[in-house]
Design a protein around this motif. Structure first.
Motif, PDB file in Angstrom:
ATOM      1  N   UNK B   1     -12.391 -20.489  10.949  1.00 28.50           N
ATOM      2  CA  UNK B   1     -11.234 -20.697  11.824  1.00 28.50           C
ATOM      3  C   UNK B   1     -10.216 -19.552  11.674  1.00 28.50           C
ATOM      4  N   UNK B   2      -9.947 -19.173  10.393  1.00 32.78           N
ATOM      5  CA  UNK B   2      -9.185 -17.939  10.163  1.00 32.78           C
ATOM      6  C   UNK B   2     -10.105 -16.993   9.425  1.00 32.78           C
ATOM      7  N   UNK B   3     -10.100 -15.756   9.858  1.00 27.53           N
ATOM      8  CA  UNK B   3     -10.912 -14.781   9.149  1.00 27.53           C
ATOM      9  C   UNK B   3     -10.177 -13.453   9.114  1.00 27.53           C
ATOM     10  N   UNK B   4      -9.900 -12.978   7.883  1.00 30.60           N
ATOM     11  CA  UNK B   4      -9.303 -11.658   7.730  1.00 30.60           C
ATOM     12  C   UNK B   4     -10.399 -10.719   7.253  1.00 30.60           C
ATOM     13  N   UNK B   5     -10.569  -9.592   7.938  1.00 29.76           N
ATOM     14  CA  UNK B   5     -11.578  -8.628   7.488  1.00 29.76           C
ATOM     15  C   UNK B   5     -10.940  -7.271   7.270  1.00 29.76           C
ATOM     16  N   UNK B   6     -10.977  -6.835   6.011  1.00 29.47           N
ATOM     17  CA  UNK B   6     -10.447  -5.524   5.604  1.00 29.47           C
ATOM     18  C   UNK B   6      -9.043  -5.277   6.163  1.00 29.47           C
ATOM     19  N   UNK B   7      -8.197  -6.262   5.970  1.00 27.80           N
ATOM     20  CA  UNK B   7      -6.853  -6.170   6.532  1.00 27.80           C
ATOM     21  C   UNK B   7      -5.917  -5.407   5.603  1.00 27.80           C
ATOM     22  N   UNK B   8      -5.271  -4.373   6.145  1.00 33.52           N
ATOM     23  CA  UNK B   8      -4.210  -3.677   5.426  1.00 33.52           C
ATOM     24  C   UNK B   8      -2.951  -3.709   6.261  1.00 33.52           C
ATOM     25  N   UNK B   9      -1.817  -3.765   5.544  1.00 30.02           N
ATOM     26  CA  UNK B   9      -0.544  -3.741   6.260  1.00 30.02           C
ATOM     27  C   UNK B   9       0.388  -2.775   5.564  1.00 30.02           C
ATOM     28  N   UNK B  10       0.855  -1.817   6.318  1.00 29.12           N
ATOM     29  CA  UNK B  10       1.772  -0.815   5.784  1.00 29.12           C
ATOM     30  C   UNK B  10       3.100  -0.961   6.496  1.00 29.12           C
ATOM     31  N   UNK B  11       4.183  -1.169   5.733  1.00 31.06           N
ATOM     32  CA  UNK B  11       5.506  -1.158   6.348  1.00 31.06           C
ATOM     33  C   UNK B  11       6.062   0.251   6.269  1.00 31.06           C
ATOM     34  N   UNK B  12       6.900   0.620   7.214  1.00 34.06           N
ATOM     35  CA  UNK B  12       7.493   1.959   7.176  1.00 34.06           C
ATOM     36  C   UNK B  12       8.215   2.185   5.838  1.00 34.06           C
ATOM     37  N   UNK B  13       8.081   3.348   5.275  1.00 35.02           N
ATOM     38  CA  UNK B  13       8.737   3.745   4.018  1.00 35.02           C
ATOM     39  C   UNK B  13       8.421   2.769   2.881  1.00 35.02           C
ATOM     40  N   UNK B  14       7.201   2.262   2.839  1.00 30.78           N
ATOM     41  CA  UNK B  14       6.753   1.349   1.777  1.00 30.78           C
ATOM     42  C   UNK B  14       5.302   1.661   1.465  1.00 30.78           C
ATOM     43  N   UNK B  15       4.881   1.242   0.294  1.00 29.28           N
ATOM     44  CA  UNK B  15       3.449   1.319  -0.001  1.00 29.28           C
ATOM     45  C   UNK B  15       2.738   0.260   0.815  1.00 29.28           C
ATOM     46  N   UNK B  16       1.468   0.012   0.521  1.00 25.90           N
ATOM     47  CA  UNK B  16       0.724  -0.998   1.258  1.00 25.90           C
ATOM     48  C   UNK B  16       1.173  -2.391   0.815  1.00 25.90           C
ATOM     49  N   UNK B  17       1.639  -3.215   1.770  1.00 25.25           N
ATOM     50  CA  UNK B  17       1.999  -4.596   1.449  1.00 25.25           C
ATOM     51  C   UNK B  17       0.716  -5.422   1.302  1.00 25.25           C
ATOM     52  N   UNK B  18      -0.292  -5.068   2.094  1.00 24.56           N
ATOM     53  CA  UNK B  18      -1.611  -5.669   1.939  1.00 24.56           C
ATOM     54  C   UNK B  18      -2.632  -4.531   1.924  1.00 24.56           C
TER      55      UNK B  18
END
Ligand SMILES: Nc1ncnc2c1ncn2[C@@H]1O[C@H](COP(=O)(O)OP(=O)(O)OP(=O)(O)O)[C@@H](O)[C@H]1O
Ligand SMILES: [Mg+2]
Lengths: 284, 223
Positions: B1-18
């Motif tokens: 039902x939920x599937x995350x695949x190789x998810x990355x999240x980068x916020x501006x002026x930050x390292x990777x949050x995910x």
């Protein structure tokens, strides 16, 4: 339901600003309304003048009767021409006497008659166009015994120019007011959105459609626009009454024009808010 | 039902949050999402709710893909996924009933059904006696229940709860947890973010996913 309630709520929340939006839309449409009033009456006048447009050919005194007969026949043969009337010098004097009594005393019977003889060319109904007039005039100028040709075209041309100047100035002024109106509607919208940012946030959170979220604001804009339209109607009508009472009798514009004005005010309000809504919603 | 695949999240002026996170939540599952403060739990929740887009990878939620969904369709995701915030996000100055009814009204429920349905939802979270009270006058636990009732308004398949017990005392926490279990028992999947390991341990039936500095370091279903 929600949209209607919230759309009206904006007037309670920011009455000054929403009122200002309406007033600006009203002024913009008022300018257009004044022009419409003038244009409509000008149109009526033009039609009346055009109906009366006759081409008059003034003939030299030494023109022979056979030449006159030929001209009457030729001009009468033109498709645009209803009929040709010959006015002798004597007829002209009689007419002049009738219209201007002082004239009669100046030129008693037997003295030299200064008035020229002429041919009055009457145009067919519906053929009062400048092309028709030009055809008759062109035909008339061919005759060497024609001294002068007069027709109402000068007047008609002048009225057209006046109307065009009126249209351009109304467009510029109306456009300027409309622009200001759009800016104010945008600001009013921004405030309305800001006042409801928590609600908008929750609406998005629980899955309201974009259309549902926007609808009250579109309605608010449309409402402001419609009020503006009503205001313009009132102002234009007052202007009409003022001219009618103190200057001269003019006609009120057709009710359909009023309807179009109201509709365009409403549409303008909705479009103006539609344009700024997306940007402001993104700030929430 | 939920599937995350190789998810990355980068916020501006930050390292990777995910950082390259992959996991699934199936129908009717109860999953804890744990990790230290700043490990990326809320970010994960927001991505699932499609309030944000992943920088890379794909989030799939009840048939919608983060890569393909348009702004115009996000409401469909929102109605399938209820979201309970840590800070509730209720509308102050309105009663508990109004807050729940609001969610029903703006998602197009038939007007006649709104109040009865809102009352039923408040009954379900055990708050009907306080239905008429302004939410600002309610206790934290009571406000949490209103937020849950609201999240349940559109019969979602999945309930996201971000630190739902963060500000509650032990008794209120137990009450809320019982409520979540009840909801889950009716077949609704629950994904609950929490850093309360005590809480996680006391519900050993639930699956556990742990994040650390944006990386997935543990998934109880994979050992
Ligand atoms: N909008 C944002 N802009 C920039 N950085 C952000 C934003 N949201 C989160 N972050 C950063 O991303 C990281 C993960 O944040 P997140 O809120 O997901 O952590 P969390 O696990 O929910 O923490 P907590 O337990 O304190 O709620 C943090 O370092 C945070 O500072
Ligand atoms: Mg968090």
């Amino acid at each position: 339901m929600y949209a209607v309630r919230e759309g009206f709520a904006a007037f309670r929340r920011a009455p000054v600003l929403t009122g200002l939006s309406s007033a600006m839309v009203g002024l913009a449409l008022f300018v257009v309304g004044l022009f419409g009033l003038a244009a409509y009456n000008l149109q009526l006048a033009l039609t009346a003048i055009e109906e009366r447009v006759e081409v008059v050919l003034y003939l030299r005194d030494d023109t022979r009767q056979s030449e006159i007969d030929l001209a009457v026949e030729e001009l009468g043969g033109l498709a645009e021409v209803q009929g040709v009337r010959y006015i002798s010098k004597r007829d002209a004097l009689a007419q002049a006497r009738e219209q201007l009594p002082e004239f009669g005393e100046l030129f008693s019977e037997g003295s030299v008659n200064p008035l020229p003889q002429s041919l009055e060319v009457e145009l067919r109904p519906g053929a009062h166009t400048s092309e028709a007039v030009r055809r008759v005039v062109e035909t008339g100028t061919i005759y060497p015994f024609v001294e002068d040709i007069q027709y109402g075209q000068d007047w008609v041309d002048k009225l057209f120019v006046i109307r065009r100047i009126g249209a351009v100035s109304a467009a510029i002024m109306g456009g300027a007011f409309a622009l200001v109106a759009a800016l104010i509607i945008g600001t009013a919208l921004r405030i309305a959105i800001f006042a409801r940012r928590e609600e908008i946030y929750v609406m998005r959170l629980v899955g309201a459609t974009n259309w549902f979220i926007r609808r009250p604001f579109l309605l608010e804009g449309a409402l402001a626009g419609m009020l503006g339209g009503l205001l313009a109607w009132l102002l234009t009508y007052l202007a009409y009454r003022a001219v009618y009472t103190w200057l001269f009798a003019i006609a009120w514009i057709p009710i359909a024009w009023v309807g179009i004005g109201l509709a365009s005010g409403t549409l303008f309000g909705a479009v103006a808010s539609g344009l700024s809504i997306r940007r402001h919603l993104r700030e929430v | 039902m939920i599937k995350l695949t190789h998810v990355s999240k980068q916020y501006p002026r930050k390292g990777l949050a995910l950082d390259d996170v992959s996991f699934e939540v199936g129908k009717g599952e109860f999953v804890f999402l744990t990790g230290h403060s700043g490990s990326g739990k809320s970010t994960t929740m927001r991505l699932i709710h499609m309030a944000e887009q992943p920088t890379s990878g794909e989030v799939r939620v009840t048939g919608y893909s983060s890569a393909a969904v348009s702004d115009r369709d996000i409401w469909k995701v929102r109605r399938r996924v209820g979201y309970v915030f840590q800070d509730f996000r209720l509308l102050p100055g309105r009663s508990a009933l109004d807050n729940v009814a609001f969610a029903l009204e703006v998602t197009g429920s038939p007007p006649k059904e709104i109040v009865p349905r809102a009352q039923r939802l408040l009954t379900q979270v055990g708050l009907l006696p306080r239905a008429g009270a302004d939410v600002s006058d309610l206790s934290g636990g009571e406000q949490q229940r209103v937020a849950i009732a609201r999240a349940l308004a559109n019969d979602p398949y999945l309930l996201l709860a971000d630190e739902p017990t963060g500000n509650l005392d032990e008794r209120a926490t137990r009450g809320i947890m019982d409520l979540f279990w009840e909801i889950n028992a009716k077949g609704m999947a629950v994904l609950m973010a929490t850093h309360d390991l005590e809480l996680v341990r006391s519900f050993s039936q639930a699956a556990v996913i742990e994040l650390d500095q944006g990386k997935l370091v543990y998934d109880s279903r994979k050992g």
